[in-house]
Each structure stands twice: as structure tokens, then as C-alpha cells.
Design a protein around this motif. Sequence first.
Motif, PDB file in Angstrom:
ATOM      1  N   THR A 216       0.843  -1.197   0.000  1.00 30.86           N
ATOM      2  CA  THR A 216       0.000   0.000   0.000  1.00 30.86           C
ATOM      3  C   THR A 216       0.878   1.247   0.000  1.00 30.86           C
ATOM      4  OG1 THR A 216      -0.156  -0.302   2.413  1.00 30.86           O
ATOM      5  CG2 THR A 216      -2.029  -1.005   1.093  1.00 30.86           C
ATOM      6  N   TYR A 217       0.433   2.248  -0.735  1.00 30.44           N
ATOM      7  CA  TYR A 217       1.151   3.509  -0.862  1.00 30.44           C
ATOM      8  C   TYR A 217       0.208   4.641  -0.454  1.00 30.44           C
ATOM      9  CZ  TYR A 217       4.172   0.571  -3.759  1.00 30.44           C
ATOM     10  OH  TYR A 217       4.992  -0.441  -4.209  1.00 30.44           O
ATOM     11  N   PHE A 218       0.649   5.464   0.488  1.00 33.74           N
ATOM     12  CA  PHE A 218      -0.182   6.537   1.010  1.00 33.74           C
ATOM     13  C   PHE A 218       0.550   7.867   0.905  1.00 33.74           C
ATOM     14  CE2 PHE A 218      -2.321   2.958   2.952  1.00 33.74           C
ATOM     15  CZ  PHE A 218      -3.652   3.352   2.931  1.00 33.74           C
ATOM     16  N   PRO A 219      -0.193   8.977   0.788  1.00 33.36           N
ATOM     17  CA  PRO A 219       0.442  10.306   0.762  1.00 33.36           C
ATOM     18  C   PRO A 219       1.272  10.537   2.019  1.00 33.36           C
ATOM     19  CG  PRO A 219      -1.878  10.452   0.124  1.00 33.36           C
ATOM     20  CD  PRO A 219      -1.660   9.049   0.619  1.00 33.36           C
ATOM     21  N   GLY A 220       2.412  11.173   1.844  1.00 32.38           N
ATOM     22  CA  GLY A 220       3.307  11.404   2.959  1.00 32.38           C
ATOM     23  C   GLY A 220       4.338  10.302   3.120  1.00 32.38           C
ATOM     24  N   MET A 221       4.129   9.170   2.436  1.00 30.31           N
ATOM     25  CA  MET A 221       5.090   8.076   2.448  1.00 30.31           C
ATOM     26  C   MET A 221       5.720   7.969   1.058  1.00 30.31           C
ATOM     27  SD  MET A 221       3.129   5.192   4.735  1.00 30.31           S
ATOM     28  CE  MET A 221       2.387   5.599   6.316  1.00 30.31           C
ATOM     29  N   ALA A 222       6.365   6.849   0.814  1.00 30.27           N
ATOM     30  CA  ALA A 222       6.992   6.656  -0.489  1.00 30.27           C
ATOM     31  C   ALA A 222       5.923   6.411  -1.549  1.00 30.27           C
ATOM     32  CB  ALA A 222       7.958   5.485  -0.432  1.00 30.27           C
ATOM     33  N   PRO A 223       6.007   7.061  -2.713  1.00 32.47           N
ATOM     34  CA  PRO A 223       5.031   6.807  -3.779  1.00 32.47           C
ATOM     35  C   PRO A 223       5.352   5.488  -4.487  1.00 32.47           C
ATOM     36  CG  PRO A 223       6.658   8.398  -4.523  1.00 32.47           C
ATOM     37  CD  PRO A 223       6.975   8.121  -3.072  1.00 32.47           C
ATOM     38  N   LYS A 224       4.388   4.999  -5.238  1.00 32.60           N
ATOM     39  CA  LYS A 224       4.586   3.741  -5.955  1.00 32.60           C
ATOM     40  C   LYS A 224       5.693   3.863  -6.987  1.00 32.60           C
ATOM     41  CE  LYS A 224       2.039   0.057  -8.274  1.00 32.60           C
ATOM     42  NZ  LYS A 224       0.717  -0.411  -8.765  1.00 32.60           N
ATOM     43  N   SER A 225       5.883   5.057  -7.543  1.00 32.43           N
ATOM     44  CA  SER A 225       6.931   5.256  -8.543  1.00 32.43           C
ATOM     45  C   SER A 225       8.330   5.079  -7.972  1.00 32.43           C
ATOM     46  CB  SER A 225       6.803   6.657  -9.155  1.00 32.43           C
ATOM     47  OG  SER A 225       6.898   7.649  -8.142  1.00 32.43           O
ATOM     48  N   ALA A 226       8.465   5.164  -6.630  1.00 29.95           N
ATOM     49  CA  ALA A 226       9.782   5.002  -6.006  1.00 29.95           C
ATOM     50  C   ALA A 226      10.190   3.539  -5.918  1.00 29.95           C
ATOM     51  CB  ALA A 226       9.775   5.616  -4.604  1.00 29.95           C
ATOM     52  N   ASN A 227       9.226   2.637  -6.031  1.00 28.51           N
ATOM     53  CA  ASN A 227       9.520   1.206  -5.937  1.00 28.51           C
ATOM     54  C   ASN A 227       9.887   0.680  -7.325  1.00 28.51           C
ATOM     55  OD1 ASN A 227       9.787  -1.449  -5.251  1.00 28.51           O
ATOM     56  ND2 ASN A 227       7.603  -1.792  -4.846  1.00 28.51           N
ATOM     57  N   ARG A 228      11.135   0.920  -7.726  1.00 24.32           N
ATOM     58  CA  ARG A 228      11.652   0.441  -9.007  1.00 24.32           C
ATOM     59  C   ARG A 228      12.783  -0.544  -8.725  1.00 24.32           C
ATOM     60  NH1 ARG A 228      13.421   5.552 -12.132  1.00 24.32           N
ATOM     61  NH2 ARG A 228      13.742   6.349 -10.015  1.00 24.32           N
ATOM     62  N   SER A 229      12.565  -1.779  -9.113  1.00 31.04           N
ATOM     63  CA  SER A 229      13.561  -2.820  -8.842  1.00 31.04           C
ATOM     64  C   SER A 229      14.877  -2.549  -9.549  1.00 31.04           C
ATOM     65  CB  SER A 229      13.010  -4.183  -9.265  1.00 31.04           C
ATOM     66  OG  SER A 229      12.615  -4.152 -10.632  1.00 31.04           O
ATOM     67  N   SER A 230      14.869  -1.721 -10.599  1.00 30.50           N
ATOM     68  CA  SER A 230      16.111  -1.387 -11.312  1.00 30.50           C
ATOM     69  C   SER A 230      17.062  -0.576 -10.435  1.00 30.50           C
ATOM     70  CB  SER A 230      15.790  -0.604 -12.587  1.00 30.50           C
ATOM     71  OG  SER A 230      15.067   0.583 -12.280  1.00 30.50           O
ATOM     72  N   LEU A 231      16.561   0.022  -9.343  1.00 28.99           N
ATOM     73  CA  LEU A 231      17.409   0.804  -8.450  1.00 28.99           C
ATOM     74  C   LEU A 231      18.132  -0.070  -7.431  1.00 28.99           C
ATOM     75  CD1 LEU A 231      14.991   3.793  -7.667  1.00 28.99           C
ATOM     76  CD2 LEU A 231      16.854   3.730  -9.331  1.00 28.99           C
ATOM     77  N   GLU A 232      17.821  -1.359  -7.357  1.00 26.86           N
ATOM     78  CA  GLU A 232      18.464  -2.247  -6.395  1.00 26.86           C
ATOM     79  C   GLU A 232      19.972  -2.287  -6.604  1.00 26.86           C
ATOM     80  OE1 GLU A 232      18.897  -5.163  -3.337  1.00 26.86           O
ATOM     81  OE2 GLU A 232      17.256  -3.787  -3.837  1.00 26.86           O
ATOM     82  N   ASN A 233      20.713  -2.089  -5.547  1.00 26.87           N
ATOM     83  CA  ASN A 233      22.170  -2.110  -5.607  1.00 26.87           C
ATOM     84  C   ASN A 233      22.650  -3.535  -5.873  1.00 26.87           C
ATOM     85  OD1 ASN A 233      24.844  -1.356  -5.433  1.00 26.87           O
ATOM     86  ND2 ASN A 233      24.903  -1.338  -3.200  1.00 26.87           N
ATOM     87  N   GLY A 234      23.240  -3.773  -7.028  1.00 28.53           N
ATOM     88  CA  GLY A 234      23.688  -5.111  -7.410  1.00 28.53           C
ATOM     89  C   GLY A 234      22.673  -5.884  -8.219  1.00 28.53           C
ATOM     90  N   GLY A 235      21.509  -5.307  -8.462  1.00 29.55           N
ATOM     91  CA  GLY A 235      20.486  -5.984  -9.260  1.00 29.55           C
ATOM     92  C   GLY A 235      19.583  -6.871  -8.432  1.00 29.55           C
TER      93      GLY A 235
END
Length: 394
Positions: A216-235
Motif C-alpha cells: 500500500t502507498y499513502f500520501p506522505g510516504m513513499a510513492p509507488k513510482s519510487a519502488n523500481r527494482s532497477s534501483l536495487e544495488n547489485g540488481g
Amino acid sequence: MASRLVKHEHIETTVAKAKKIRRLAVADNMVQLGKELANFIQRTHTPHNLKKLRLKKYRSMADIMARARYAVVEKEDYGGIMCDQCGSGDNSEELLLCDKCDNGFHMKCVRPIVVRIPIGSWVCPKCSGTKKATKFTQKKILDFFGIRKRDFKVNLSSPQDARRRRRRPRPLVVQKKSRRLLPFVPTNDSDRRLKQMASLASALTTLNMEFSNHLTYFPGMAPKSANRSSLENGGMQGLTKEDGETLERCIAMTKRGKFPPLMVVYDSCQGYTVEADGLIKDMTFIAEYTGDVDYLKKRESDDCDSMMTLLLTAEGDNSLVICADKRGNIARFISGINNHTPDGRKKQNCKCLRYNVDGESRVFLVATRDISEGERLYYDYNGYENQYPTHHFV
């Protein structure tokens, strides 16, 4: 003479009209006075439904004190604090002080055990009071999980599932066997499944949590767009097509009230735990870890004991965690092992796996070996970074 008679008749007519007007005015005044008198009587007289207006009465002083607000009072000297359970003052660094009764408790002596020192105020179990378990009827259980009764009564097996179970022809070329996720097998007995769901609903209700089987994504927290698996350090490992089909099948079953054979059981030492209510085979999909998604940097000083790593980026400001303190599912109650001892590590029978699912990071709990009926579920809370203190775990 005739003119005088006409004038006299005109005067009588005028007087009659005046009297009529006066009577109408008096009548209007009486109606208005009647309305005002009725309103006055309604405001001042005792109502018939007096029982509905009575204030709630507390049954005892203990009941009043349990609901009363309390203030934290600091003592000048805490040197002589003793544990209220074991009576010892040793290991003062592990002594917790209740902000309501001001008694001391060792982290290991509290039931359930306190894993880490709370950041904010802390109240001992005696002062916090225990919330009575809610009794759930079938309708309440289905409503709690948002399941329609007709979907719950549908047979566990469907023609589509039967086609999937048909034996597939083996390839001519022998390839290396890959470990694939297996779908869980729900309990056939509908009454038993209702008891399993009721145990989870009761635990969530006691903790004032809502059931949520997805992130779940709520205002004031992390948006859904921030959850990108491509940003994982090391893949991050991707979900195969076969495992993706297994995931979709499990999600479809849970929407119909077909959950894994699990029972939430309260333990006086560990709190809420999860036990297998049937055989769970190795590599079986158990549940997805769900809750509110937020940035790790915003939760560094959070006292929540149910946070799960979702995304670890090269820049720590973009790392994400799952916070299962307000919303979640049965994954929130699975116990952690004491990874500082060999006996603690032997208890582990499931693990957390993070997958790239359509560009989004997801966390799944999977069995690492066959789990027998009645066995408690355990996994390592420090699967990715050794920051969670587990030396107090039993």
C-alpha cells in the motif's frame, strides 16, 4: 333617508370585518404561542428515552485507571531499579521502565519478550491491558477479508487447475533442474479454513490492524513510482514465467478465501506466532510480505518491530521498507530465529525472497524444507543486513 340606511349598513359591514380580522389575529397569536409552549415543554421536560441519555458507568476503579490518561514522571535516581519479574537489578542496560507504573523489567523477562529498547514511551503488559479476543461469525470473517460467500463455497479445484496438474511431456534434452515456486494447498474442510481465517482476523484486530494482501502507498510516504527494482544495488532476480503463474494462482485463491493452511497462535513468551495447520512442502509459496511502503531514512528512528527491507539502493535516501504496523497479512506474525546460536538457526524453515515483478520489488515468504503440521514457522530477520537484534529470540 335612503342614503342614511346605506351608510349605516356600510358601517355595520366595516365593524364586522374589523372583528373578523381581530379574531384571525388572535388565532394566529394562539397558534404561535402554542408552538413556543410546545418547544419549551420539549426542552424542559424529562424525555421518555432517558436510558439512552445516561452516561456509561465504569464497573470498577481498575477499569477507570486502565482508561485514564497517564503522565511520565521522571525520578531523580534510577540506580535501585529491580526487575519486577526476576527481582534482579543485573544487566541494567536491558532494564525497561514502564512509563505508567514506573516498575522495571528485563527485556528477556517481559512476556512477550522485547527484542530492542523502545525509542519512545513504553508501557508494560500489566498497564497496557489485554484486549479481549473478538468472536467472529462466518459473515464477519468473510467481510473482514472482503470475500464473497459464493466465492468461498466454490470447490477448491477448478477445470483450469486440473489442466495445470496434467503431466507435461518431458523434453528430449535433459536440462539442469531448476527450483520453482509451488502453490500452496488450502485445507479442504471449509469449517477448518474459517478457523484459520478467524485466528488471523483476531490477531490483526487485537493490534488494531487492517488486512491487506498487497503493498500500500499513502500520501506522505513513499510513492509507488519510487519502488523500481532497477534501483536495487547489485540488481534483483526476476520472476520466471512459471513462478509468475504460480503467484497469480495463489493470489486468485486468496481472493476466494483459500489461504495457506496456517494458524495464528498466541504464545505467552513470543506473542503472536504462526503454525502450520497442514503439510507444507519445500519451495511452497506461503505469503507476500505486505504493508505500507515508506523510505528507510524516515523510519530509522521508528519503533515498529515489523519492518521488512523492500529496496536497497546505492544511495540510501532511495531505499524502501515495508511497515506492517497498520496494514498487513499473516506474514507479519511469522517468528524470527536467533541467528547467534546453532539451535536458533536450525529452526528456520522458510525464507524471504525479493523478486522483480513487472519492474516492481516484491517480497515473498517461501518454505525452505517440508514443514509438518503443528510446526511453527521461522525465518531469519537479517536476510540482507545484520542490523536487527535477534540475540533475545528464543
